[in-house]
Scaffold this motif. Structure first.
Motif, PDB file in Angstrom:
ATOM      1  N   ILE A  98      55.371  26.771  58.930  1.00  0.00           N
ATOM      2  CA  ILE A  98      55.356  25.851  60.065  1.00  0.00           C
ATOM      3  C   ILE A  98      54.145  26.125  60.954  1.00  0.00           C
ATOM      4  CG2 ILE A  98      57.845  25.406  60.144  1.00  0.00           C
ATOM      5  CD1 ILE A  98      58.060  27.512  62.341  1.00  0.00           C
ATOM      6  N   PRO A  99      53.395  25.064  61.275  1.00  0.00           N
ATOM      7  CA  PRO A  99      52.310  25.240  62.240  1.00  0.00           C
ATOM      8  C   PRO A  99      52.925  25.294  63.642  1.00  0.00           C
ATOM      9  CG  PRO A  99      52.436  22.953  61.553  1.00  0.00           C
ATOM     10  CD  PRO A  99      53.470  23.712  60.763  1.00  0.00           C
ATOM     11  N   THR A 100      52.387  26.135  64.495  1.00  0.00           N
ATOM     12  CA  THR A 100      52.942  26.234  65.844  1.00  0.00           C
ATOM     13  C   THR A 100      51.945  25.829  66.927  1.00  0.00           C
ATOM     14  OG1 THR A 100      52.448  28.604  65.928  1.00  0.00           O
ATOM     15  CG2 THR A 100      54.651  27.959  65.196  1.00  0.00           C
ATOM     16  N   GLY A 101      50.801  25.328  66.513  1.00  0.00           N
ATOM     17  CA  GLY A 101      49.889  24.739  67.473  1.00  0.00           C
ATOM     18  C   GLY A 101      48.583  25.463  67.702  1.00  0.00           C
ATOM     19  N   LYS A 102      47.627  24.687  68.180  1.00  0.00           N
ATOM     20  CA  LYS A 102      46.292  25.212  68.465  1.00  0.00           C
ATOM     21  C   LYS A 102      46.325  26.285  69.545  1.00  0.00           C
ATOM     22  CE  LYS A 102      41.652  23.762  69.715  1.00  0.00           C
ATOM     23  NZ  LYS A 102      40.735  22.655  69.919  1.00  0.00           N
ATOM     24  N   HIS A 103      47.219  26.126  70.512  1.00  0.00           N
ATOM     25  CA  HIS A 103      47.294  27.075  71.631  1.00  0.00           C
ATOM     26  C   HIS A 103      48.510  27.989  71.511  1.00  0.00           C
ATOM     27  CE1 HIS A 103      43.988  24.980  73.487  1.00  0.00           C
ATOM     28  NE2 HIS A 103      44.652  23.838  73.310  1.00  0.00           N
ATOM     29  N   SER A 104      48.901  28.293  70.301  1.00  0.00           N
ATOM     30  CA  SER A 104      50.067  29.133  70.045  1.00  0.00           C
ATOM     31  C   SER A 104      49.707  30.612  70.090  1.00  0.00           C
ATOM     32  CB  SER A 104      50.639  28.802  68.667  1.00  0.00           C
ATOM     33  OG  SER A 104      51.718  29.640  68.354  1.00  0.00           O
ATOM     34  N   THR A 105      50.636  31.400  70.583  1.00  0.00           N
ATOM     35  CA  THR A 105      50.478  32.859  70.592  1.00  0.00           C
ATOM     36  C   THR A 105      51.285  33.461  69.438  1.00  0.00           C
ATOM     37  OG1 THR A 105      52.422  33.153  71.992  1.00  0.00           O
ATOM     38  CG2 THR A 105      50.283  32.882  73.111  1.00  0.00           C
ATOM     39  N   ASN A 106      51.087  34.739  69.187  1.00  0.00           N
ATOM     40  CA  ASN A 106      51.912  35.437  68.206  1.00  0.00           C
ATOM     41  C   ASN A 106      53.392  35.289  68.553  1.00  0.00           C
ATOM     42  OD1 ASN A 106      49.775  36.430  66.665  1.00  0.00           O
ATOM     43  ND2 ASN A 106      49.746  38.400  67.701  1.00  0.00           N
ATOM     44  N   TYR A 107      53.705  35.488  69.829  1.00  0.00           N
ATOM     45  CA  TYR A 107      55.090  35.420  70.294  1.00  0.00           C
ATOM     46  C   TYR A 107      55.701  34.053  70.003  1.00  0.00           C
ATOM     47  CZ  TYR A 107      59.116  35.883  73.376  1.00  0.00           C
ATOM     48  OH  TYR A 107      60.391  35.927  73.875  1.00  0.00           O
ATOM     49  N   LYS A 108      54.975  32.990  70.352  1.00  0.00           N
ATOM     50  CA  LYS A 108      55.482  31.634  70.123  1.00  0.00           C
ATOM     51  C   LYS A 108      55.684  31.384  68.633  1.00  0.00           C
ATOM     52  CE  LYS A 108      54.521  26.738  70.738  1.00  0.00           C
ATOM     53  NZ  LYS A 108      53.559  25.715  71.104  1.00  0.00           N
ATOM     54  N   ALA A 109      54.756  31.816  67.808  1.00  0.00           N
ATOM     55  CA  ALA A 109      54.877  31.623  66.362  1.00  0.00           C
ATOM     56  C   ALA A 109      56.088  32.367  65.813  1.00  0.00           C
ATOM     57  CB  ALA A 109      53.592  32.076  65.671  1.00  0.00           C
ATOM     58  N   GLU A 110      56.307  33.590  66.276  1.00  0.00           N
ATOM     59  CA  GLU A 110      57.474  34.369  65.849  1.00  0.00           C
ATOM     60  C   GLU A 110      58.768  33.657  66.271  1.00  0.00           C
ATOM     61  OE1 GLU A 110      57.676  37.244  64.110  1.00  0.00           O
ATOM     62  OE2 GLU A 110      55.779  38.283  64.386  1.00  0.00           O
ATOM     63  N   PHE A 151      63.797  36.140  55.921  1.00  0.00           N
ATOM     64  CA  PHE A 151      62.677  36.905  56.474  1.00  0.00           C
ATOM     65  C   PHE A 151      61.792  35.934  57.250  1.00  0.00           C
ATOM     66  CE2 PHE A 151      64.103  38.843  52.588  1.00  0.00           C
ATOM     67  CZ  PHE A 151      64.050  40.206  52.810  1.00  0.00           C
ATOM     68  N   THR A 152      61.398  36.326  58.459  1.00  0.00           N
ATOM     69  CA  THR A 152      60.524  35.463  59.258  1.00  0.00           C
ATOM     70  C   THR A 152      59.328  36.253  59.771  1.00  0.00           C
ATOM     71  OG1 THR A 152      61.618  35.898  61.379  1.00  0.00           O
ATOM     72  CG2 THR A 152      62.503  34.091  60.036  1.00  0.00           C
ATOM     73  N   ASP A 153      58.248  35.521  60.004  1.00  0.00           N
ATOM     74  CA  ASP A 153      57.062  36.131  60.592  1.00  0.00           C
ATOM     75  C   ASP A 153      56.250  35.030  61.255  1.00  0.00           C
ATOM     76  OD1 ASP A 153      55.395  38.202  61.318  1.00  0.00           O
ATOM     77  OD2 ASP A 153      54.350  38.303  59.414  1.00  0.00           O
ATOM     78  N   GLY A 154      55.476  35.416  62.216  1.00  0.00           N
ATOM     79  CA  GLY A 154      54.597  34.475  62.894  1.00  0.00           C
ATOM     80  C   GLY A 154      53.342  35.181  63.341  1.00  0.00           C
ATOM     81  N   SER A 155      52.269  34.439  63.413  1.00  0.00           N
ATOM     82  CA  SER A 155      51.027  35.036  63.903  1.00  0.00           C
ATOM     83  C   SER A 155      50.099  33.939  64.392  1.00  0.00           C
ATOM     84  CB  SER A 155      50.347  35.863  62.807  1.00  0.00           C
ATOM     85  OG  SER A 155      49.922  35.031  61.759  1.00  0.00           O
ATOM     86  N   ALA A 156      49.085  34.384  65.119  1.00  0.00           N
ATOM     87  CA  ALA A 156      48.072  33.476  65.659  1.00  0.00           C
ATOM     88  C   ALA A 156      46.721  34.181  65.597  1.00  0.00           C
ATOM     89  CB  ALA A 156      48.411  33.101  67.101  1.00  0.00           C
ATOM     90  N   SER A 157      45.678  33.403  65.445  1.00  0.00           N
ATOM     91  CA  SER A 157      44.326  33.969  65.442  1.00  0.00           C
ATOM     92  C   SER A 157      44.050  34.620  66.784  1.00  0.00           C
ATOM     93  CB  SER A 157      43.287  32.873  65.184  1.00  0.00           C
ATOM     94  OG  SER A 157      43.463  32.330  63.902  1.00  0.00           O
ATOM     95  N   GLU A 158      43.585  35.855  66.735  1.00  0.00           N
ATOM     96  CA  GLU A 158      43.312  36.635  67.947  1.00  0.00           C
ATOM     97  C   GLU A 158      44.506  36.645  68.894  1.00  0.00           C
ATOM     98  OE1 GLU A 158      39.526  35.501  69.614  1.00  0.00           O
ATOM     99  OE2 GLU A 158      38.587  35.532  67.628  1.00  0.00           O
ATOM    100  N   ALA A 159      45.699  36.461  68.323  1.00  0.00           N
ATOM    101  CA  ALA A 159      46.983  36.489  69.039  1.00  0.00           C
ATOM    102  C   ALA A 159      47.179  35.345  70.032  1.00  0.00           C
ATOM    103  CB  ALA A 159      47.192  37.830  69.747  1.00  0.00           C
ATOM    104  N   ILE A 160      46.234  34.394  70.106  1.00  0.00           N
ATOM    105  CA  ILE A 160      46.357  33.355  71.146  1.00  0.00           C
ATOM    106  C   ILE A 160      46.043  31.933  70.686  1.00  0.00           C
ATOM    107  CG2 ILE A 160      45.953  34.896  73.098  1.00  0.00           C
ATOM    108  CD1 ILE A 160      43.008  33.857  73.056  1.00  0.00           C
ATOM    109  N   ARG A 161      45.695  31.721  69.423  1.00  0.00           N
ATOM    110  CA  ARG A 161      45.384  30.341  69.018  1.00  0.00           C
ATOM    111  C   ARG A 161      45.673  30.120  67.539  1.00  0.00           C
ATOM    112  NH1 ARG A 161      40.504  31.086  66.486  1.00  0.00           N
ATOM    113  NH2 ARG A 161      39.179  32.698  67.350  1.00  0.00           N
ATOM    114  N   ASP A 162      45.837  28.843  67.197  1.00  0.00           N
ATOM    115  CA  ASP A 162      46.049  28.427  65.810  1.00  0.00           C
ATOM    116  C   ASP A 162      47.194  29.199  65.148  1.00  0.00           C
ATOM    117  OD1 ASP A 162      43.889  26.634  66.000  1.00  0.00           O
ATOM    118  OD2 ASP A 162      42.472  28.212  65.479  1.00  0.00           O
TER     119      ASP A 162
END
Length: 104
Positions: A57-69, A27-38
């Protein structure tokens, strides 16, 4: 559809199509604050021997929901590909990120 009904339908589908005794279920999931950061991703793997593992896994300060997923799915695939447990076992990746699956 309510969350509880959706959960029941999903659990029924997993029992019917992807029995935990015969499948490795990731199972995988990803998210970012306000869909665009952290951003960050999570992976939860159920192995047929009833052991589970979790990876964050952290995906970065400038990560989006899409990138995290996407990063969560890619990391899960790498973990599974490098595991001897997958050699004779079916594997299913379970995610709510259809757009990411289609792009990969």
């Amino acid at each position: 559809m309510s969350k509880s009904l959706l959960r029941c339908v999903t659990q029924d589908m997993l029992k019917e199509k992807y029995l935990s005794d015969h499948w490795i279920r990731a199972f995988t999931d990803g998210s970012a604050s306000e869909a665009i950061r952290d951003g960050g991703g999570g992976i939860y793997i159920e192995w047929p021997d009833k052991i589970s593992s979790s990876i964050s896994i952290p995906t970065g300060k400038h990560s989006t929901n899409y990138k995290a997923e996407a990063e969560a799915l890619q990391k899960a695939a790498r973990v599974l590909a490098n595991s001897e447990a997958t050699y004779n076992t079916k594997v299913v990746l379970l995610t709510d990120a259809r757009s990411v699956l289609e792009s990969l």
